[in-house]
Design a protein around this motif. Structure first.
Motif, short mmCIF file in Angstrom:
data_model
loop_
_atom_site.label_atom_id
_atom_site.label_comp_id
_atom_site.label_asym_id
_atom_site.label_seq_id
_atom_site.Cartn_x
_atom_site.Cartn_y
_atom_site.Cartn_z
N ILE A 1 29.32 47.48 53.89
CA ILE A 1 29.38 46.37 53.64
C ILE A 1 30.84 46.04 52.74
CG2 ILE A 1 28.82 43.94 53.07
CD1 ILE A 1 26.01 45.07 53.68
N ALA A 2 31.69 45.32 53.23
CA ALA A 2 32.92 44.74 52.28
C ALA A 2 32.54 44.95 50.87
CB ALA A 2 33.46 43.50 52.66
N GLY A 3 33.24 45.42 49.92
CA GLY A 3 33.02 45.57 48.58
C GLY A 3 32.03 46.58 48.22
N SER A 4 31.34 47.50 49.01
CA SER A 4 30.38 48.36 48.58
C SER A 4 30.85 49.53 48.60
CB SER A 4 28.97 48.32 49.42
OG SER A 4 29.26 48.45 50.78
N GLY B 1 40.36 56.29 53.86
CA GLY B 1 38.93 55.73 53.66
C GLY B 1 39.20 54.73 52.53
N ASN B 2 40.43 54.46 51.97
CA ASN B 2 40.64 53.47 51.01
C ASN B 2 40.77 52.09 51.59
OD1 ASN B 2 41.03 55.69 49.00
ND2 ASN B 2 42.81 56.24 50.05
N PRO B 3 40.05 51.13 50.77
CA PRO B 3 40.11 49.85 51.22
C PRO B 3 41.69 49.27 51.09
CG PRO B 3 38.29 49.93 49.87
CD PRO B 3 39.12 51.20 49.90
N SER C 1 25.78 52.36 49.83
CA SER C 1 25.43 52.19 51.28
C SER C 1 24.50 53.14 51.89
CB SER C 1 26.64 52.13 52.22
OG SER C 1 26.35 52.27 53.53
N ALA C 2 24.58 54.21 51.55
CA ALA C 2 23.38 55.34 51.65
C ALA C 2 22.31 55.04 51.38
CB ALA C 2 24.15 56.71 51.48
N GLU D 1 28.41 40.27 59.35
CA GLU D 1 28.40 41.42 58.34
C GLU D 1 29.87 41.58 58.44
OE1 GLU D 1 26.46 45.68 57.97
OE2 GLU D 1 26.89 45.33 59.97
N TYR D 2 30.76 41.85 57.29
CA TYR D 2 32.22 41.98 56.86
C TYR D 2 32.14 43.44 56.42
CZ TYR D 2 33.02 37.11 58.20
OH TYR D 2 33.11 35.89 59.10
N LEU D 3 33.10 44.00 56.84
CA LEU D 3 33.68 45.31 56.71
C LEU D 3 34.99 45.48 55.90
CD1 LEU D 3 32.58 47.15 59.71
CD2 LEU D 3 31.15 46.68 57.94
N ASP D 4 35.07 46.37 55.03
CA ASP D 4 36.81 46.39 54.57
C ASP D 4 37.33 47.32 55.67
OD1 ASP D 4 36.44 45.64 51.78
OD2 ASP D 4 35.00 47.39 51.32
N VAL D 5 38.79 47.08 55.80
CA VAL D 5 39.60 47.61 56.58
C VAL D 5 40.16 48.65 55.68
CG1 VAL D 5 41.89 47.33 57.81
CG2 VAL D 5 40.23 45.54 57.86
#
Length: 179
Positions: free
Chosen positions: A71-74, A11-13, A79-80, A2-6
C-alpha cells in the motif's frame, strides 16, 4: 480503494501513487512482497495457497504461501507481515522473514474478460513454519497445500498444475537453504 506507490525499475518510489486497478490496467510498475513458508517434513516442503476463483488475477491457481501489494507509503516487510496475518492468520515478527531475493514481472493476461498488465518489483522472503494453526481468508484463497519443494519445481516446470509461481523463486529457496 487501494493506492500503490509508482516505482522505478529498482522498486524505489517515484513520489506518485496510483489506484491498484489502474496500475494493472495500464501496466504501471508497483511493489509486492512474497513470503514462502517452508517446513522440514520428508524433505523441505513449501506451503502453497490456491487462489480464490473470485480473484482479479490467476483465479484458481496455486501461488506463493502469502503475497500482497505494498500500500502507498508502506515497506516490504510491513506488507509481508500484514498479508501473513490477513491471508493465513499468522502473526509473525520481522526477524522471522529472511530476504532471499528480488523478482521483476511484466506480464500481460486476460482475467474475467478484462486485460491485466502486471508490472511489479517483488521482494521475496522465506519463513520457517512454526506449527501454528492457519486461518484462511476465504475471499483471497480457497485452500492451502504443503508440497515437497522438488516436486513443486517439477510441477511448475512441466505445467502439471494451474499456477502463477515463478520457478526463479523456488530456486531462490533452494539456493538459500544450501548456504
Amino acid at each position: 480503494m487501494e493506492y500503490l506507490d509508482v516505482v522505478d525499475e529498482f522498486g524505489n518510489p517515484t513520489g506518485e501513487i496510483v489506484e491498484r486497478q489502474k496500475a494493472h490496467r495500464e501496466g504501471i510498475r508497483h511493489r509486492t512482497s512474497h513470503v514462502w513458508i517452508i517446513r522440514e517434513y520428508n524433505g523441505i516442503e513449501v506451503l502453497l495457497q490456491k487462489r480464490s476463483e473470485n480473484k482479479d488475477s490467476y483465479p484458481g491457481c496455486y501461488d506463493i504461501s502469502s503475497a500482497g501489494h505494498l500500500i502507498a507509503g508502506s515497506e516490504y516487510k510491513e506488507s509481508a507481515l500484514r498479508e501473513l496475518k490477513e491471508e493465513l492468520g499468522i502473526s509473525a515478527k520481522i526477524d522471522e522473514l529472511h530476504e532471499i531475493g528480488i523478482t521483476y514481472s511484466d506480464t500481460h493476461n486476460i482475467f474475467h474478460g478484462q486485460p491485466f498488465h502486471n508490472v511489479q518489483v517483488s521482494k521475496v522472503y522465506l519463513m520457517w513454519y512454526k506449527g501454528e494453526e492457519l486461518t484462511l481468508q476465504k475471499e483471497e484463497l480457497s485452500q492451502v497445500e504443503w508440497m515437497n519443494l522438488e516436486v513443486c519445481k517439477q510441477k511448475v516446470i512441466n505445467k502439471e498444475m494451474p499456477n502463477c509461481i515463478k520457478i526463479s523463486e523456488l530456486e531462490m529457496i533452494s539456493k538459500y537453504l544450501k548456504r
